[in-house]
Scaffold this motif. Sequence first.
Motif, PDB file in Angstrom:
ATOM      1  N   ALA A 123       0.847  -1.189   0.000  1.00 47.99           N
ATOM      2  CA  ALA A 123       0.000   0.000   0.000  1.00 47.99           C
ATOM      3  C   ALA A 123       0.884   1.242   0.000  1.00 47.99           C
ATOM      4  CB  ALA A 123      -0.915   0.010   1.226  1.00 47.99           C
ATOM      5  N   VAL A 124       0.438   2.276  -0.700  1.00 44.25           N
ATOM      6  CA  VAL A 124       1.137   3.565  -0.754  1.00 44.25           C
ATOM      7  C   VAL A 124       0.138   4.660  -0.421  1.00 44.25           C
ATOM      8  CG1 VAL A 124       2.474   5.171  -2.178  1.00 44.25           C
ATOM      9  CG2 VAL A 124       2.687   2.697  -2.552  1.00 44.25           C
ATOM     10  N   GLY A 125       0.492   5.548   0.512  1.00 49.35           N
ATOM     11  CA  GLY A 125      -0.371   6.669   0.856  1.00 49.35           C
ATOM     12  C   GLY A 125      -0.279   7.773  -0.179  1.00 49.35           C
ATOM     13  N   GLY A 126      -1.274   8.636  -0.214  1.00 46.78           N
ATOM     14  CA  GLY A 126      -1.280   9.752  -1.149  1.00 46.78           C
ATOM     15  C   GLY A 126      -0.282  10.834  -0.758  1.00 46.78           C
ATOM     16  N   GLY A 127       0.218  11.576  -1.751  1.00 45.86           N
ATOM     17  CA  GLY A 127       1.141  12.670  -1.497  1.00 45.86           C
ATOM     18  C   GLY A 127       0.407  13.939  -1.091  1.00 45.86           C
ATOM     19  N   GLY A 128       1.058  14.785  -0.296  1.00 46.54           N
ATOM     20  CA  GLY A 128       0.455  16.033   0.151  1.00 46.54           C
ATOM     21  C   GLY A 128       0.542  17.141  -0.894  1.00 46.54           C
ATOM     22  N   HIS A 129      -0.380  18.093  -0.797  1.00 48.81           N
ATOM     23  CA  HIS A 129      -0.394  19.245  -1.689  1.00 48.81           C
ATOM     24  C   HIS A 129       0.634  20.265  -1.232  1.00 48.81           C
ATOM     25  CE1 HIS A 129      -1.868  22.829  -3.809  1.00 48.81           C
ATOM     26  NE2 HIS A 129      -2.618  22.042  -4.554  1.00 48.81           N
ATOM     27  N   GLY A 136       4.868  13.891  -3.442  1.00 45.21           N
ATOM     28  CA  GLY A 136       4.341  15.156  -2.958  1.00 45.21           C
ATOM     29  C   GLY A 136       4.421  16.242  -4.018  1.00 45.21           C
ATOM     30  N   GLY A 137       3.508  17.201  -3.963  1.00 48.21           N
ATOM     31  CA  GLY A 137       3.487  18.294  -4.927  1.00 48.21           C
ATOM     32  C   GLY A 137       4.587  19.308  -4.660  1.00 48.21           C
ATOM     33  N   GLY A 138       5.189  19.849  -5.740  1.00 49.82           N
ATOM     34  CA  GLY A 138       6.165  20.916  -5.605  1.00 49.82           C
ATOM     35  C   GLY A 138       5.469  22.262  -5.512  1.00 49.82           C
ATOM     36  N   SER A 139       6.075  23.214  -4.816  1.00 47.17           N
ATOM     37  CA  SER A 139       5.389  24.483  -4.581  1.00 47.17           C
ATOM     38  C   SER A 139       5.820  25.557  -5.564  1.00 47.17           C
ATOM     39  CB  SER A 139       5.666  24.968  -3.161  1.00 47.17           C
ATOM     40  OG  SER A 139       6.960  25.537  -3.067  1.00 47.17           O
ATOM     41  N   THR A 140       5.086  26.648  -5.531  1.00 44.54           N
ATOM     42  CA  THR A 140       5.424  27.821  -6.324  1.00 44.54           C
ATOM     43  C   THR A 140       5.146  29.064  -5.504  1.00 44.54           C
ATOM     44  OG1 THR A 140       4.920  29.071  -8.316  1.00 44.54           O
ATOM     45  CG2 THR A 140       3.116  27.853  -7.329  1.00 44.54           C
ATOM     46  N   ALA A 141       5.857  30.143  -5.814  1.00 44.95           N
ATOM     47  CA  ALA A 141       5.592  31.402  -5.124  1.00 44.95           C
ATOM     48  C   ALA A 141       4.366  32.099  -5.675  1.00 44.95           C
ATOM     49  CB  ALA A 141       6.805  32.322  -5.242  1.00 44.95           C
ATOM     50  N   PHE A 142       3.918  31.709  -6.862  1.00 45.77           N
ATOM     51  CA  PHE A 142       2.704  32.299  -7.394  1.00 45.77           C
ATOM     52  C   PHE A 142       1.492  31.718  -6.677  1.00 45.77           C
ATOM     53  CE2 PHE A 142       5.367  33.273 -11.117  1.00 45.77           C
ATOM     54  CZ  PHE A 142       5.040  34.621 -11.255  1.00 45.77           C
ATOM     55  N   ASN A 143       0.414  32.441  -6.727  1.00 48.10           N
ATOM     56  CA  ASN A 143      -0.802  32.030  -6.035  1.00 48.10           C
ATOM     57  C   ASN A 143      -1.569  31.021  -6.881  1.00 48.10           C
ATOM     58  OD1 ASN A 143      -2.919  31.804  -4.310  1.00 48.10           O
ATOM     59  ND2 ASN A 143      -3.796  33.817  -4.717  1.00 48.10           N
ATOM     60  N   ARG A 144      -1.067  29.792  -6.879  1.00 45.88           N
ATOM     61  CA  ARG A 144      -1.689  28.732  -7.667  1.00 45.88           C
ATOM     62  C   ARG A 144      -2.228  27.660  -6.745  1.00 45.88           C
ATOM     63  NH1 ARG A 144      -1.096  28.999 -12.940  1.00 45.88           N
ATOM     64  NH2 ARG A 144      -1.807  26.859 -13.073  1.00 45.88           N
ATOM     65  N   GLN A 145      -3.184  26.884  -7.255  1.00 43.01           N
ATOM     66  CA  GLN A 145      -3.853  25.883  -6.431  1.00 43.01           C
ATOM     67  C   GLN A 145      -3.686  24.467  -6.983  1.00 43.01           C
ATOM     68  OE1 GLN A 145      -5.641  26.557  -3.586  1.00 43.01           O
ATOM     69  NE2 GLN A 145      -5.115  28.723  -3.704  1.00 43.01           N
ATOM     70  N   ASP A 146      -2.809  24.267  -7.929  1.00 41.79           N
ATOM     71  CA  ASP A 146      -2.827  22.986  -8.637  1.00 41.79           C
ATOM     72  C   ASP A 146      -1.526  22.207  -8.549  1.00 41.79           C
ATOM     73  OD1 ASP A 146      -1.476  24.822 -10.121  1.00 41.79           O
ATOM     74  OD2 ASP A 146      -2.649  24.564 -11.949  1.00 41.79           O
ATOM     75  N   ASN A 147      -0.718  22.442  -7.538  1.00 44.99           N
ATOM     76  CA  ASN A 147       0.501  21.647  -7.359  1.00 44.99           C
ATOM     77  C   ASN A 147       0.175  20.464  -6.456  1.00 44.99           C
ATOM     78  OD1 ASN A 147       1.423  23.850  -8.716  1.00 44.99           O
ATOM     79  ND2 ASN A 147       3.223  24.160  -7.442  1.00 44.99           N
ATOM     80  N   VAL A 148      -0.496  19.487  -7.014  1.00 43.65           N
ATOM     81  CA  VAL A 148      -1.135  18.444  -6.219  1.00 43.65           C
ATOM     82  C   VAL A 148      -0.188  17.284  -5.924  1.00 43.65           C
ATOM     83  CG1 VAL A 148      -3.379  19.032  -7.198  1.00 43.65           C
ATOM     84  CG2 VAL A 148      -2.036  17.193  -8.220  1.00 43.65           C
ATOM     85  N   GLY A 149      -0.509  16.605  -4.831  1.00 40.27           N
ATOM     86  CA  GLY A 149       0.167  15.354  -4.525  1.00 40.27           C
ATOM     87  C   GLY A 149      -0.462  14.216  -5.306  1.00 40.27           C
ATOM     88  N   ALA A 150       0.331  13.206  -5.608  1.00 38.04           N
ATOM     89  CA  ALA A 150      -0.179  12.048  -6.349  1.00 38.04           C
ATOM     90  C   ALA A 150      -0.987  11.143  -5.423  1.00 38.04           C
ATOM     91  CB  ALA A 150       0.967  11.263  -6.963  1.00 38.04           C
ATOM     92  N   GLY A 151      -1.973  10.471  -5.979  1.00 40.96           N
ATOM     93  CA  GLY A 151      -2.783   9.544  -5.212  1.00 40.96           C
ATOM     94  C   GLY A 151      -2.010   8.301  -4.803  1.00 40.96           C
TER      95      GLY A 151
END
Length: 396
Positions: free
Chosen positions: A140-146, A356-371
């Motif tokens: 089993a593998v847990g989901g990655g964080g945003h 896990g999702g990589g971040s950005t300094a821009f105000n974005r909402q779509d750097n998601v973690g993988a399931g």
Amino acid sequence: MSYRYQGGILSSFYDGLKVPNAPTIGTATAGVSLCASVTFTAPACTGGSGITNFVVKATKTSDNTTLSATGVSSPVTVNGLTLGSAYTFKVAAANTYGAGSCSASSNSVTAALATCATYTTAGTYSWVAPACVTSVAVVAVGGGGHAGVRYGCNCYGYHGAGGGGGGALAYANGISVTPGNSYTVVVGEGGETNSANGGNSYFNNTSTVRANGGSGSTGSSSGGAGGTVGAGTGGAGGDGGATSGYNGNSNGVGGGGAGGYSGAGGTPCGAGSVSYGATGGSGGAGGGGSSSSWPAGRSGGGGGGVGLYGQGASGAALAFGGSGGIGGNGGSGGCNGQNGSSSNVQASNGGNYGGGGGSTAFNRQDNVGAGGAVRIVWCVGGSRGTPSFPSTNVGA
């Protein structure tokens, strides 16, 4: 004294007037490990004594060769069938006086060989143990964080938020199951909104096999923690950097890699770093950070995922983005897992499974973690043997 060989039993007390009547045949069902399960109804007339066992005879249609198996009640499993061959079955009841006559023939079934069930979409499922399967191995593998989104600004410069944590990996071998019984399978989702945690994945219940999801970054400079339950914990997301000054944006950082079969997922390099993300312990590598040079504000790379077929090579740590605001590269997947994605401004998502999702300094909402994911593997017979994690290519 009379000797009689009938239905697979040699009896020195055979008495044709005292043996049981023939059972009533039911249904033969092909299992997934070169076997078949045969149901029947015991005869009302048991002869001179109670029935001690039932004998099932399997006949291969192509050449009339036979196999037999015994049991004390319905159903009886016959093992050792030939892959791709069709068989019919008859059943006889036996007591201390010998075996009675056989039932009519069953329906025809073809011997099959299957290996696994794989669940890769977030949700709750019911897995029914196939006929003949009494033991399974599970990973089993847990989901990655945003990843986080900017958490403040200095004039026109945004602070860089932290990356999302990678999901953990857990496995277990020799889990006992009962054919026909249903078992719960839960697949954790990846963090899909700002700061969202990855979901936990498990088989049967949370104490049989469980892998925790990685934490999402809170939007502050701190990276999300990796999942902490499992053979390999998830890599933590990288910490975000400060702003680069007036009219300049700080850069995003990489996401944490998924946990491996023998160690933690890799952690990424930080914002503006020229280093590489860390290699995981047979898990996904951490994503690379992006450059702090103008024009800045680019995404860090997503964390690498991990595969489901047993231990393999660790995910290679990929480089930072470089000058000119180039986004960080995603960490590569371990054990044939998927690489994290790389981008300048767009999403830098974690790789399947558990990155896990990589971040950005821009105000974005779509750097998601993988399931996350759950894979169930069972004994397949023949030369394939019994599956056992963390061996390479388990049940591939």
